[in-house]
Design a protein around this motif. Structure first.
Motif, PDB file in Angstrom:
ATOM      1  N   THR A  76       0.804  -1.220   0.000  1.00 39.28           N
ATOM      2  CA  THR A  76       0.000   0.000   0.000  1.00 39.28           C
ATOM      3  C   THR A  76       0.841   1.275   0.000  1.00 39.28           C
ATOM      4  OG1 THR A  76      -0.225  -0.276   2.398  1.00 39.28           O
ATOM      5  CG2 THR A  76      -2.036  -1.046   1.026  1.00 39.28           C
ATOM      6  N   ASP A  77       2.057   1.209   0.546  1.00 36.98           N
ATOM      7  CA  ASP A  77       2.917   2.388   0.561  1.00 36.98           C
ATOM      8  C   ASP A  77       3.379   2.780  -0.842  1.00 36.98           C
ATOM      9  OD1 ASP A  77       4.525   4.437   1.943  1.00 36.98           O
ATOM     10  OD2 ASP A  77       6.241   3.257   1.234  1.00 36.98           O
ATOM     11  N   SER A  78       3.185   1.883  -1.816  1.00 31.42           N
ATOM     12  CA  SER A  78       3.639   2.178  -3.176  1.00 31.42           C
ATOM     13  C   SER A  78       2.612   2.970  -3.979  1.00 31.42           C
ATOM     14  CB  SER A  78       3.990   0.876  -3.906  1.00 31.42           C
ATOM     15  OG  SER A  78       2.824   0.117  -4.215  1.00 31.42           O
ATOM     16  N   ILE A  79       1.547   3.460  -3.325  1.00 32.97           N
ATOM     17  CA  ILE A  79       0.558   4.274  -4.030  1.00 32.97           C
ATOM     18  C   ILE A  79       1.235   5.496  -4.652  1.00 32.97           C
ATOM     19  CG2 ILE A  79      -0.079   5.536  -1.930  1.00 32.97           C
ATOM     20  CD1 ILE A  79      -2.470   4.588  -4.797  1.00 32.97           C
ATOM     21  N   ASP A  80       0.893   5.789  -5.885  1.00 37.46           N
ATOM     22  CA  ASP A  80       1.571   6.852  -6.637  1.00 37.46           C
ATOM     23  C   ASP A  80       0.545   7.643  -7.440  1.00 37.46           C
ATOM     24  OD1 ASP A  80       3.206   8.468  -8.144  1.00 37.46           O
ATOM     25  OD2 ASP A  80       4.254   6.823  -9.160  1.00 37.46           O
ATOM     26  N   PHE A  81       0.342   8.902  -7.032  1.00 38.07           N
ATOM     27  CA  PHE A  81      -0.534   9.800  -7.768  1.00 38.07           C
ATOM     28  C   PHE A  81       0.253  10.778  -8.640  1.00 38.07           C
ATOM     29  CE2 PHE A  81      -3.265   8.632  -4.154  1.00 38.07           C
ATOM     30  CZ  PHE A  81      -4.424   8.282  -4.815  1.00 38.07           C
ATOM     31  N   GLY A  82       1.583  10.641  -8.617  1.00 36.34           N
ATOM     32  CA  GLY A  82       2.411  11.584  -9.361  1.00 36.34           C
ATOM     33  C   GLY A  82       2.583  12.895  -8.630  1.00 36.34           C
ATOM     34  N   LEU A  83       2.211  12.934  -7.351  1.00 35.35           N
ATOM     35  CA  LEU A  83       2.306  14.156  -6.553  1.00 35.35           C
ATOM     36  C   LEU A  83       2.655  13.762  -5.125  1.00 35.35           C
ATOM     37  CD1 LEU A  83       1.872  17.261  -6.470  1.00 35.35           C
ATOM     38  CD2 LEU A  83      -0.506  16.795  -5.851  1.00 35.35           C
ATOM     39  N   ALA A  84       3.800  14.232  -4.630  1.00 30.09           N
ATOM     40  CA  ALA A  84       4.300  13.813  -3.325  1.00 30.09           C
ATOM     41  C   ALA A  84       3.325  14.114  -2.199  1.00 30.09           C
ATOM     42  CB  ALA A  84       5.647  14.473  -3.047  1.00 30.09           C
ATOM     43  N   SER A  85       2.673  15.267  -2.238  1.00 33.06           N
ATOM     44  CA  SER A  85       1.770  15.639  -1.148  1.00 33.06           C
ATOM     45  C   SER A  85       0.555  14.707  -1.088  1.00 33.06           C
ATOM     46  CB  SER A  85       1.308  17.090  -1.320  1.00 33.06           C
ATOM     47  OG  SER A  85       0.631  17.267  -2.550  1.00 33.06           O
ATOM     48  N   MET A  86       0.097  14.229  -2.231  1.00 35.01           N
ATOM     49  CA  MET A  86      -1.022  13.291  -2.237  1.00 35.01           C
ATOM     50  C   MET A  86      -0.596  11.951  -1.652  1.00 35.01           C
ATOM     51  SD  MET A  86      -3.018  14.039  -5.822  1.00 35.01           S
ATOM     52  CE  MET A  86      -4.257  12.800  -5.471  1.00 35.01           C
ATOM     53  N   HIS A  87       0.624  11.525  -1.958  1.00 33.67           N
ATOM     54  CA  HIS A  87       1.136  10.277  -1.383  1.00 33.67           C
ATOM     55  C   HIS A  87       1.226  10.389   0.133  1.00 33.67           C
ATOM     56  CE1 HIS A  87       4.309   7.554   0.089  1.00 33.67           C
ATOM     57  NE2 HIS A  87       3.796   6.705  -0.783  1.00 33.67           N
ATOM     58  N   GLU A  88       1.746  11.499   0.619  1.00 30.46           N
ATOM     59  CA  GLU A  88       1.891  11.705   2.060  1.00 30.46           C
ATOM     60  C   GLU A  88       0.550  11.625   2.771  1.00 30.46           C
ATOM     61  OE1 GLU A  88       3.822  15.453   2.370  1.00 30.46           O
ATOM     62  OE2 GLU A  88       5.722  14.731   1.512  1.00 30.46           O
ATOM     63  N   HIS A  89      -0.484  12.134   2.137  1.00 27.49           N
ATOM     64  CA  HIS A  89      -1.816  12.104   2.731  1.00 27.49           C
ATOM     65  C   HIS A  89      -2.430  10.700   2.639  1.00 27.49           C
ATOM     66  CE1 HIS A  89      -5.499  13.761   4.286  1.00 27.49           C
ATOM     67  NE2 HIS A  89      -6.183  13.356   3.216  1.00 27.49           N
ATOM     68  N   ALA A  90      -2.223  10.024   1.503  1.00 26.13           N
ATOM     69  CA  ALA A  90      -2.860   8.721   1.267  1.00 26.13           C
ATOM     70  C   ALA A  90      -2.371   7.637   2.207  1.00 26.13           C
ATOM     71  CB  ALA A  90      -2.637   8.294  -0.181  1.00 26.13           C
ATOM     72  N   VAL A  91      -1.127   7.752   2.676  1.00 23.56           N
ATOM     73  CA  VAL A  91      -0.566   6.677   3.517  1.00 23.56           C
ATOM     74  C   VAL A  91      -0.834   6.873   5.005  1.00 23.56           C
ATOM     75  CG1 VAL A  91       1.227   6.208   1.818  1.00 23.56           C
ATOM     76  CG2 VAL A  91       1.713   7.779   3.715  1.00 23.56           C
ATOM     77  N   THR A  92      -1.495   7.956   5.373  1.00 22.22           N
ATOM     78  CA  THR A  92      -1.740   8.236   6.787  1.00 22.22           C
ATOM     79  C   THR A  92      -2.804   7.310   7.369  1.00 22.22           C
ATOM     80  OG1 THR A  92      -3.467   9.873   6.318  1.00 22.22           O
ATOM     81  CG2 THR A  92      -1.180  10.677   6.434  1.00 22.22           C
ATOM     82  N   ALA A  93      -2.959   7.383   8.698  1.00 15.24           N
ATOM     83  CA  ALA A  93      -3.949   6.552   9.394  1.00 15.24           C
ATOM     84  C   ALA A  93      -5.372   6.871   8.955  1.00 15.24           C
ATOM     85  CB  ALA A  93      -3.806   6.743  10.905  1.00 15.24           C
ATOM     86  N   ASP A  94      -5.603   8.071   8.433  1.00 20.43           N
ATOM     87  CA  ASP A  94      -6.948   8.440   7.975  1.00 20.43           C
ATOM     88  C   ASP A  94      -7.337   7.728   6.682  1.00 20.43           C
ATOM     89  OD1 ASP A  94      -7.367  10.140  10.087  1.00 20.43           O
ATOM     90  OD2 ASP A  94      -6.642  11.922   9.029  1.00 20.43           O
ATOM     91  N   TRP A  95      -6.332   7.243   5.946  1.00 21.98           N
ATOM     92  CA  TRP A  95      -6.635   6.633   4.656  1.00 21.98           C
ATOM     93  C   TRP A  95      -6.095   5.210   4.580  1.00 21.98           C
ATOM     94  CZ3 TRP A  95     -10.303   8.760   1.835  1.00 21.98           C
ATOM     95  CH2 TRP A  95     -10.604  10.096   2.079  1.00 21.98           C
ATOM     96  N   LEU A  96      -4.982   4.969   3.923  1.00 21.38           N
ATOM     97  CA  LEU A  96      -4.502   3.596   3.748  1.00 21.38           C
ATOM     98  C   LEU A  96      -3.836   3.026   4.997  1.00 21.38           C
ATOM     99  CD1 LEU A  96      -3.108   3.745   0.106  1.00 21.38           C
ATOM    100  CD2 LEU A  96      -5.203   2.632   0.891  1.00 21.38           C
ATOM    101  N   ASN A  97      -3.433   3.887   5.913  1.00 20.17           N
ATOM    102  CA  ASN A  97      -2.865   3.451   7.197  1.00 20.17           C
ATOM    103  C   ASN A  97      -1.796   2.372   6.985  1.00 20.17           C
ATOM    104  OD1 ASN A  97      -2.435   3.197   9.911  1.00 20.17           O
ATOM    105  ND2 ASN A  97      -4.388   2.221  10.382  1.00 20.17           N
ATOM    106  N   VAL A  98      -0.772   2.727   6.211  1.00 22.86           N
ATOM    107  CA  VAL A  98       0.232   1.742   5.820  1.00 22.86           C
ATOM    108  C   VAL A  98       1.057   1.243   7.004  1.00 22.86           C
ATOM    109  CG1 VAL A  98       0.330   2.708   3.499  1.00 22.86           C
ATOM    110  CG2 VAL A  98       1.976   3.472   5.222  1.00 22.86           C
TER     111      VAL A  98
END
Length: 201
Positions: A76-98
């Motif tokens: 799940t940490d390999s999620i890639d939107f092409g934008l670093a700030s989106m990755h930082e948000h996506a891996v948090t406990a609020d979302w993918l909680n990697v």
């Protein structure tokens, strides 16, 4: 019962107990040519697109029995939107909680129409929650790999899910929790070089 007959009966019973797909060919997913991707609404204004860069797993195909199995693991940490700030948000406990859930898995049975695989009836486990997700196989082809001298198969599949079903319930109103999933996958047949030269489509 004579000893030889007893051994034969036991052998037949053991064979019958093995799942049909166990006699098929096993293929190891090529992580360099396999990318699950997703499309989801951004406030109903536009469509966000991303992909996962690290995927491993295997596929088993029993062509004679027209059955198969898929077993995939995605980091799940390999999620890639092409934008670093989106990755930082996506891996948090609020979302993918990697930190708590470093991977998600997809396992399921391949369905055939004639000789061609057409769908996967699978179970997706995300954030510790398991729900059914069906993938439609839009294209499928096997051929001898031009370099590795082994059979390689590729497919393109897609399906739908609602992230709210997996506990990702923020901003799911008006259908915004719906995610369209696409996956391009290639897999090499296990075994020595020159195996699997028969082409299957």
């Amino acid at each position: 019962m004579p000893r030889k007959s007893a051994i034969l009966v036991i052998s037949l019973l053991m064979f019958a107990a093995v799942p049909a797909w166990a006699g098929g060919d096993r293929y190891t997913i090529d992580p360099d040519h396999t990318y699950p991707s997703l499309e989801m609404s951004h406030m109903g204004l536009s469509v966000w697109r991303g992909k996962f860069n690290r995927t491993t797993g295997s596929v088993t195909l029993d062509r004679a029995g027209r059955t198969g199995q898929v077993d995939v693991r995605v980091e799940t940490d390999s999620i890639d939107f092409g934008l670093a700030s989106m990755h930082e948000h996506a891996v948090t406990a609020d979302w993918l909680n990697v930190a708590a859930f470093p991977d998600m898995t997809y396992r399921g049975a391949i369905r055939f129409n004639g000789d061609r695989p057409v769908s996967v009836d699978g179970q997706l486990t995300l954030l510790g929650v398991t729900r059914p997700v069906t993938l439609s196989i839009r294209s499928f082809k096997c051929m001898p790999h031009p370099v590795l001298n082994r059979e390689v198969c590729g497919a393109d599949a897609e399906g739908e899910l609602d992230r709210g079903d997996f506990g990702l319930t923020r901003y799911t109103q008006d259908g915004m929790g719906r995610i369209h999933v696409r996956i391009q996958v290639e897999a090499l047949r296990d075994g020595p070089a020159d195996a699997g030269k028969k082409v299957s489509r």
